[in-house]
Design an enzyme around this catalytic site. Structure first.
Site, PDB file in Angstrom:
ATOM      1  N   ASP A   1      44.313  34.539 -16.499  1.00  0.00           N
ATOM      2  CA  ASP A   1      44.191  33.962 -15.168  1.00  0.00           C
ATOM      3  C   ASP A   1      42.931  33.121 -15.117  1.00  0.00           C
ATOM      4  O   ASP A   1      42.042  33.256 -15.974  1.00  0.00           O
ATOM      5  CB  ASP A   1      44.139  35.058 -14.093  1.00  0.00           C
TER       6      ASP A   1
ATOM      7  N   ASP B   1      42.424  28.198 -17.986  1.00  0.00           N
ATOM      8  CA  ASP B   1      43.010  27.225 -17.075  1.00  0.00           C
ATOM      9  C   ASP B   1      44.264  26.679 -17.739  1.00  0.00           C
ATOM     10  O   ASP B   1      44.174  25.967 -18.752  1.00  0.00           O
ATOM     11  CB  ASP B   1      41.993  26.107 -16.810  1.00  0.00           C
ATOM     12  N   VAL B   2      45.424  26.991 -17.186  1.00  0.00           N
ATOM     13  CA  VAL B   2      46.681  26.606 -17.840  1.00  0.00           C
ATOM     14  C   VAL B   2      46.908  25.101 -17.828  1.00  0.00           C
ATOM     15  O   VAL B   2      47.788  24.601 -18.537  1.00  0.00           O
ATOM     16  CB  VAL B   2      47.897  27.321 -17.212  1.00  0.00           C
TER      17      VAL B   2
ATOM     18  N   TYR C   1      55.906  21.382  -4.473  1.00  0.00           N
ATOM     19  CA  TYR C   1      56.283  22.684  -5.036  1.00  0.00           C
ATOM     20  C   TYR C   1      57.752  22.670  -5.473  1.00  0.00           C
ATOM     21  O   TYR C   1      58.091  23.098  -6.584  1.00  0.00           O
ATOM     22  CB  TYR C   1      56.050  23.774  -3.998  1.00  0.00           C
TER      23      TYR C   1
ATOM     24  N   LYS D   1      58.996  23.054  -9.415  1.00  0.00           N
ATOM     25  CA  LYS D   1      59.817  24.182  -9.849  1.00  0.00           C
ATOM     26  C   LYS D   1      61.184  23.720 -10.362  1.00  0.00           C
ATOM     27  O   LYS D   1      61.767  24.345 -11.255  1.00  0.00           O
ATOM     28  CB  LYS D   1      59.972  25.182  -8.703  1.00  0.00           C
TER      29      LYS D   1
END
Length: 242
Positions: free
Chosen positions: A38, A59-60, A152, A156
């Protein structure tokens, strides 16, 4: 049902809370060695995540940060078998009220982050010829968003497409890639959603819990789903049909 993943090494992003935290705990109970990832510090609870669990701050959206988290996983446990991409952010802006910066911010975490993590994981999993990757999409991608905003929804929907593409290319390497589409799940992310009204519209007359999603993710991470890839699993209590 024995999922036959005891001893596997599982990386779970977004593991500080919500679905990510529940999934990390669920995989730990199946005997996995868990790497909880995370952006914020994670306190490891051995009773919840197992005595061998480690926490990694990453940090993704940053390729170097993602690569370091995978390198830490391999250095600690010698392998990487399972990846669950649960890191995500939510927004509610209508398309005509959405700034380009906000669009980029949401896509950077939800879609770019999933891509970078999967890309790094496949490179390691391919060395052993076994892997399970589960991405998190959303019911919002199927409906256009009940309460969710356009960035969003689009991010997705992109995750759903990414799942199919990854499944095609990773399948010959012995790696399955699937995604789950949660509905209204009672997590901090949905704290401002009208949960009671949506629960009343749901055939099961309740909203979901993080554990409801984590249970299904665990199955997709297991030997029980060895011939399932490129699939999208809806977890919404019947609120929206596939």
């Amino acid at each position: 049902m024995d999922l036959e993943i005891e001893g596997r090494v599982a990386v779970v992003t977004g593991a500080a809370s919500g679905i990510g935290r529940a999934t990390a705990g669920r995989l730990a109970r199946e005997g996995c060695r868990v790497v909880a990832v995370d952006r914020q510090p994670i306190k490891i609870d051995a009773d919840e995540l197992g005595e061998s669990a480690i926490a990694v701050e990453a940090d993704v959206t940053d390729p170097d940060s993602v690569r370091r988290s995978v390198a830490t996983t391999v250095a600690t446990f010698g392998r990487l078998d399972i990846l669950v991409c649960s890191a995500g952010i939510y927004e509610t802006a209508a398309p005509f009220d959405l700034s380009a910066d906000e669009w980029d911010r949401v896509h950077s975490v939800n879609l770019r982050g999933a891509f970078l993590c999967a890309q790094a994981a496949v490179l390691v999993m391919s060395e052993t010829g076994w892997g399970r990757i589960v991405l998190l999409s959303s019911m919002a991608a199927q409906t256009g968003g009940m309460a969710a905003g356009s960035a969003y929804v689009a991010s997705k929907a992109g995750v759903m497409g990414l799942t199919r593409s990854l499944a095609v290319h990773a399948g010959p390497l012995g790696i399955t890639v699937n995604c789950v589409n949660p509905g209204i799940i009672e997590t901090p992310m949905t704290a401002n959603v009208e949960r009671e009204a949506l629960a009343a519209r749901t055939p099961l007359r309740r909203n979901g819990t993080p554990e409801d999603v984590a249970d299904m993710i665990a199955v997709l991470c297991s030997e029980r789903s060895s011939f399932v890839t490129g699939a999208h699993l809806s977890i919404n209590g019947g609120l929206v049909a596939d």
